[in-house]
Design a protein around this motif. Structure first.
Motif, PDB file in Angstrom:
ATOM      1  N   SER A   1       0.832  -1.201   0.000  1.00 30.42           N
ATOM      2  CA  SER A   1       0.000   0.000   0.000  1.00 30.42           C
ATOM      3  C   SER A   1       0.871   1.258   0.000  1.00 30.42           C
ATOM      4  CB  SER A   1      -0.881  -0.022   1.250  1.00 30.42           C
ATOM      5  OG  SER A   1      -1.262   1.276   1.618  1.00 30.42           O
ATOM      6  N   LEU A   2       0.584   2.156  -0.936  1.00 33.82           N
ATOM      7  CA  LEU A   2       1.328   3.419  -0.985  1.00 33.82           C
ATOM      8  C   LEU A   2       0.997   4.276   0.234  1.00 33.82           C
ATOM      9  CD1 LEU A   2       3.169   5.411  -2.383  1.00 33.82           C
ATOM     10  CD2 LEU A   2       1.299   5.965  -3.963  1.00 33.82           C
ATOM     11  N   LYS A   3      -0.248   4.189   0.676  1.00 32.09           N
ATOM     12  CA  LYS A   3      -0.660   4.924   1.881  1.00 32.09           C
ATOM     13  C   LYS A   3       0.189   4.500   3.085  1.00 32.09           C
ATOM     14  CE  LYS A   3      -4.937   5.950   4.295  1.00 32.09           C
ATOM     15  NZ  LYS A   3      -5.332   5.537   5.567  1.00 32.09           N
ATOM     16  N   GLU A   4       0.350   3.192   3.219  1.00 34.60           N
ATOM     17  CA  GLU A   4       1.134   2.682   4.343  1.00 34.60           C
ATOM     18  C   GLU A   4       2.586   3.168   4.252  1.00 34.60           C
ATOM     19  OE1 GLU A   4       0.347  -1.490   5.007  1.00 34.60           O
ATOM     20  OE2 GLU A   4       2.290  -1.740   5.998  1.00 34.60           O
ATOM     21  N   ILE A   5       3.136   3.131   3.046  1.00 37.71           N
ATOM     22  CA  ILE A   5       4.521   3.566   2.844  1.00 37.71           C
ATOM     23  C   ILE A   5       4.678   5.043   3.197  1.00 37.71           C
ATOM     24  CG2 ILE A   5       6.224   4.023   1.015  1.00 37.71           C
ATOM     25  CD1 ILE A   5       5.412   1.306  -0.195  1.00 37.71           C
ATOM     26  N   ILE A   6       3.706   5.860   2.799  1.00 36.16           N
ATOM     27  CA  ILE A   6       3.779   7.294   3.119  1.00 36.16           C
ATOM     28  C   ILE A   6       3.582   7.511   4.621  1.00 36.16           C
ATOM     29  CG2 ILE A   6       2.627   9.522   2.790  1.00 36.16           C
ATOM     30  CD1 ILE A   6       2.103   8.639  -0.147  1.00 36.16           C
ATOM     31  N   GLU A   7       2.614   6.810   5.194  1.00 35.26           N
ATOM     32  CA  GLU A   7       2.359   6.979   6.632  1.00 35.26           C
ATOM     33  C   GLU A   7       3.555   6.566   7.488  1.00 35.26           C
ATOM     34  OE1 GLU A   7      -1.401   5.004   7.188  1.00 35.26           O
ATOM     35  OE2 GLU A   7      -2.512   6.895   6.937  1.00 35.26           O
ATOM     36  N   ASN A   8       4.295   5.563   7.044  1.00 35.07           N
ATOM     37  CA  ASN A   8       5.490   5.133   7.779  1.00 35.07           C
ATOM     38  C   ASN A   8       6.508   6.256   7.957  1.00 35.07           C
ATOM     39  OD1 ASN A   8       4.555   2.549   8.039  1.00 35.07           O
ATOM     40  ND2 ASN A   8       5.789   1.693   6.358  1.00 35.07           N
ATOM     41  N   SER A   9       6.460   7.249   7.077  1.00 38.77           N
ATOM     42  CA  SER A   9       7.416   8.352   7.157  1.00 38.77           C
ATOM     43  C   SER A   9       6.868   9.559   7.901  1.00 38.77           C
ATOM     44  CB  SER A   9       7.854   8.779   5.754  1.00 38.77           C
ATOM     45  OG  SER A   9       8.845   7.891   5.282  1.00 38.77           O
TER      46      SER A   9
END
Ligand SMILES: Nc1nc2c(c(=O)[nH]1)N[C@H]1C(S)=C(S)[C@@H](COP(=O)(O)O)O[C@H]1N2
Ligand SMILES: [Mo]
Length: 201
Positions: A81-89
């Motif tokens: 998930s791109l959302k998850e990748i962005i949220e991780n940062s």
């Protein structure tokens, strides 16, 4: 499997991808390749290919639509998930757009709400196999609602930025957002009026 259906007015289906590499196909050493999230984030984070493989995977069927009016039916897309990748940062509140950058220098922006859509992924597999080199191995973003030029092949960077900026094709007049259902092909809507009047499509 889930199917994401997006209306695609003005498109026609063809059998095989037409391969585009406006800036040439880069050489990628998978042992050195990484995907980094930077810009307006609390923490820059980078992912190796195996990091992406070991994350939770989304998988669904959806068409691919190039703004030049060809489409490919029913691709099986898979990736984290791109959302998850962005949220991780930890995206900062001022982040409004996301610029995708690729190993070849290609870039393309999308609004952050599209990047954070539940169905937006960093695709690492198409039709049950790793991406072919010419289709962007090891990874390309896929956002089902947006035209194919927003799917930056050989992606290396996800940069969070405060406001819209042109990427490679946008500088030639292609649309800021590029929604398929709205036929947002080019900036402004002058071109639609011209097309309708002259009955070209
Ligand atoms: N790095 C890079 N990504 C790119 C492009 C490109 O030229 N370079 N072309 C875009 C366009 S216009 C389309 S339609 C798709 C084409 O994907 P394909 O080459 O896998 O068919 O890739 C998009 N991503
Ligand atoms: Mo395209």
């Amino acid at each position: 499997m889930d199917r994401i259906s997006v209306k695609n007015p003005g498109q026609r289906y063809i059998k095989n991808f037409i391969i585009y590499d406006a800036l040439g196909e880069p050489d990628i050493d998978i042992r050195k390749w990484k995907l980094c999230v930077n810009g307006l984030v609390d923490k820059v984070k980078c992912y190796s290919f195996s990091d992406l493989q070991s994350m939770r995977q989304l998988e669904y069927i959806s068409d691919f639509n190039c703004v030049t009016r060809w489409s490919i039916k029913d691709i099986v897309w898979k990736g984290p998930s791109l959302k998850e990748i962005i949220e991780n940062s930890g995206p900062k509140r001022e982040a409004r757009w996301v610029m995708f950058w690729s190993a070849d220098g290609y870039s393309t922006p999308v609004p952050i709400e599209y990047a954070m859509d539940e169905k937006a992924i960093i695709a690492i597999s198409m039709n049950g196999a790793p991406l072919k080199k010419e289709n962007g191995y090891p990874a390309r973003p896929f956002l089902p609602q947006l035209y194919g030029w927003k799917s930056a092949k050989w992606i290396t960077e996800i940069e969070l930025i405060p406001e819209y900026k042109d990427g490679y094709w946008e500088a030639y007049g292609y649309a800021e957002v590029g929604r398929i259902e709205e036929e947002e092909r080019f900036k402004g809507d002058e071109w639609k009026r011209i097309r309708r009047n002259s009955k070209m499509a």
